[in-house]
Enzyme design. Structure first.
Site, PDB file in Angstrom:
ATOM      1  N   LEU A 183      41.270  39.449  -3.134  1.00  0.00           N
ATOM      2  CA  LEU A 183      40.406  38.477  -3.211  1.00  0.00           C
ATOM      3  C   LEU A 183      40.904  36.936  -2.805  1.00  0.00           C
ATOM      4  CD1 LEU A 183      39.712  40.804  -4.808  1.00  0.00           C
ATOM      5  CD2 LEU A 183      38.641  38.917  -7.267  1.00  0.00           C
ATOM      6  N   LYS A 265      34.881  34.925 -13.327  1.00  0.00           N
ATOM      7  CA  LYS A 265      35.667  35.621 -12.955  1.00  0.00           C
ATOM      8  C   LYS A 265      35.487  36.895 -12.319  1.00  0.00           C
ATOM      9  CE  LYS A 265      38.869  32.378 -10.821  1.00  0.00           C
ATOM     10  NZ  LYS A 265      40.640  32.248 -11.415  1.00  0.00           N
ATOM     11  N   GLY A 287      45.387  36.003  -6.748  1.00  0.00           N
ATOM     12  CA  GLY A 287      46.734  34.963  -6.534  1.00  0.00           C
ATOM     13  C   GLY A 287      46.758  34.623  -8.191  1.00  0.00           C
ATOM     14  N   CYS A 456      44.535  25.303  21.482  1.00  0.00           N
ATOM     15  CA  CYS A 456      45.682  26.118  21.097  1.00  0.00           C
ATOM     16  C   CYS A 456      45.320  27.173  22.563  1.00  0.00           C
ATOM     17  CB  CYS A 456      44.828  26.357  19.884  1.00  0.00           C
ATOM     18  SG  CYS A 456      44.065  27.479  19.580  1.00  0.00           S
TER      19      CYS A 456
END
Length: 482
Positions: A183, A265, A287, A456
């Site tokens: 997630l 959540k 996390g 880049c």
């Protein structure tokens, strides 16, 4: 050129069948990653190492760098493989290889030997070390903490002169464990937790809950693509984006303020579990760290887990924020995370730290779960390899140019380290440095009468950032691809 890949120690203590399976998977991963650099590359499996041989000397540094980022590798030895006749021949070859390196330095010799020989490893160390000490006047032997360690490996009638040793990231090869769904929010925590599961041998897919519009999704795509490209490109993975704004709207309208964080959540876990079930993924990865925010107390985490039978892994559960940020810096996601907007924290003004199950369930009875089912059903699922291609299509309105005009300025958006390692110089045009992670706050300070050509190395980041700047109202941007 030749590299000897040393296995992560935990692989070497597995049973014979498991060890052979891990080595086979690691060899396949190495081949998948390196085939882009040299199609003639050979990967040969042995019981205690893997040998990589390549012909294109121009790709030496790129191959070596890629090897240091493949999970399952403890360290890499860059070697020169030569035949030898006796111990004195070993010394002469070592002298030719290491003379310049040992001038004015302290050193010791370390030898590993396999096969049948008339000498032991210690005898070779003493003979070669004594010879080097005699023939290089400014060098001196120091067995503990020397400036230079001369590594030699003797295998049957071959001598491996070790030209360099480079540390890998360790862990298990990707594919030795089952798939997980991370997630990902683009912040410090989710990036580091995703990396940790990749390092542990899991193929990590990504699930993103979009709370902040297109700009937020672009930023998270960058993080996911970076992690995959840097550490997990041996395998195909999915990037699933779910528009969670309708869910947030329903929560804001129907749920009590103090319960919003936990309910949000729980909704995310429900949605992610549906995605995981759809694709046969065994676990979710978050996390979350204990006590970091109000929803991450033990009581609240338990309530969040209760809504799904899917296993939830939290590799950072005992880590403090400083440790997490240091890890993000090491793996290269810190700059992304620092500029990533945080949306979850603003949903509740007075969040509960010890939610009551009955109260949470009572609040959720007011929620229209058909909204959750709909956003999951409409989720955007892409192969992460297509992110660059999709970005190319999305920024079709942003012109890509190979040349430049009098009013143009090239904007090098690489990180500072990349710019220092390989400065960009283009004759006939000014080059200005502004790392990608500063564009959101600093681009407006640039001279807006100029046309800025974003550049880049690979063109992925420049396209993503060009789209972002266009969405912010800047029309004076193009993508520079010479």
């Amino acid at each position: 050129m030749k590299f000897i890949i040393k296995l992560f120690p935990e692989i070497t203590i597995k049973s014979q069948s498991v060890r052979l399976r891990f080595i086979k998977i690691l060899a396949g991963n190495i081949r998948n990653v390196l085939k882009h650099y040299d199609e003639t590359l050979a990967v040969v499996r042995h019981w205690d190492n893997i040998e990589v041989r390549a012909k294109d000397e121009n790709q030496r540094l790129a191959i070596r760098d890629a090897l240091t980022r493949i999970p399952g590798i403890h360290h890499i030895l860059e070697v020169e493989d030569v035949p030898f006749t006796d111990m004195h021949d070993i010394f002469e070859k070592a002298l030719a290889q290491y003379r310049e390196q040992l001038e004015g330095k302290t050193f010791c010799v370390r030898v590993k030997r396999r096969g049948k020989h008339e000498f032991s490893s210690i005898e070779v160390e003493r003979y070669v070390g004594g010879g080097l000490n005699q023939h290089i006047e400014s060098a001196r032997v120091k067995l503990a903490n020397p400036d230079v360690t001369v590594h030699l490996e003797v295998e049957d009638d071959r001598l491996l002169l070790i030209k360099g040793r480079y540390e890998g990231i360790g862990g298990f090869p990707i594919g030795t464990q089952e798939d997980v769904l991370s997630l990902i929010s683009g912040g410090f925590d989710s990036g580091v937790s995703s990396y940790m599961l990749m390092r542990r041998g899991c193929r990590v897919h990504y699930c993103f809950f979009n709370l902040g519009g297109a700009a937020h999704e672009i930023g998270v795509r960058q993080v996911a693509h970076y992690l995959w490209n840097r550490f997990g490109s041996s395998h195909r993975v999915r990037f699933v984006a779910i528009n969670f704004e309708p869910v947030v709207g329903e929560i804001l309208e129907k749920v009590d303020d103090g319960q919003m964080g936990v309910v949000l959540k729980r909704m995310m876990v429900r949605a992610a579990s549906k995605v995981a079930e759809r694709y046969g993924v065994q676990a979710l990865v978050t996390g979350e760290a204990l006590g970091q925010v109000s929803s991450q107390t033990l009581t609240n985490l338990r309530l969040i887990d209760n809504v799904s039978d899917t296993l939830i892994l939290r590799p950072l559960i005992s880590y403090d924020k400083e440790h997490i940020i240091n890890l993000a810096r090491q793996i290269g996601t810190e700059d992304f995370a620092r500029t990533m907007p945080e949306y979850c924290g603003v949903i509740s003004k007075s969040p509960t730290v010890k939610a009551i199950k009955a109260k949470i369930e009572a609040e959720e009875e007011n929620f229209d779960f058909s909204i959750l089912d709909k956003v999951v059903e409409e989720a955007n699922n892409v192969d992460i390899r297509e992110i660059a291609q999709q970005t190319q299509q999305e920024v079709v309105e942003v012109e890509t140019v190979s040349g430049f005009g009098a009013n143009d300025v090239i904007l090098d958006i690489r990180s500072i380290d990349e710019q220092d390692d390989k400065p960009l110089k283009v004759e006939g045009i000014d080059v200005v440095s502004l790392p990608f992670y500063k564009l959101s706050t600093k681009f407006g300070d640039l001279d807006q009468s100029k046309t800025w050509l974003l550049w880049c190395e690979r063109g992925v980041m420049s396209r993503l950032q060009a789209l972002y700047l266009r969405e912010q109202g800047f029309a004076n941007v193009k993508v520079y691809r010479p």
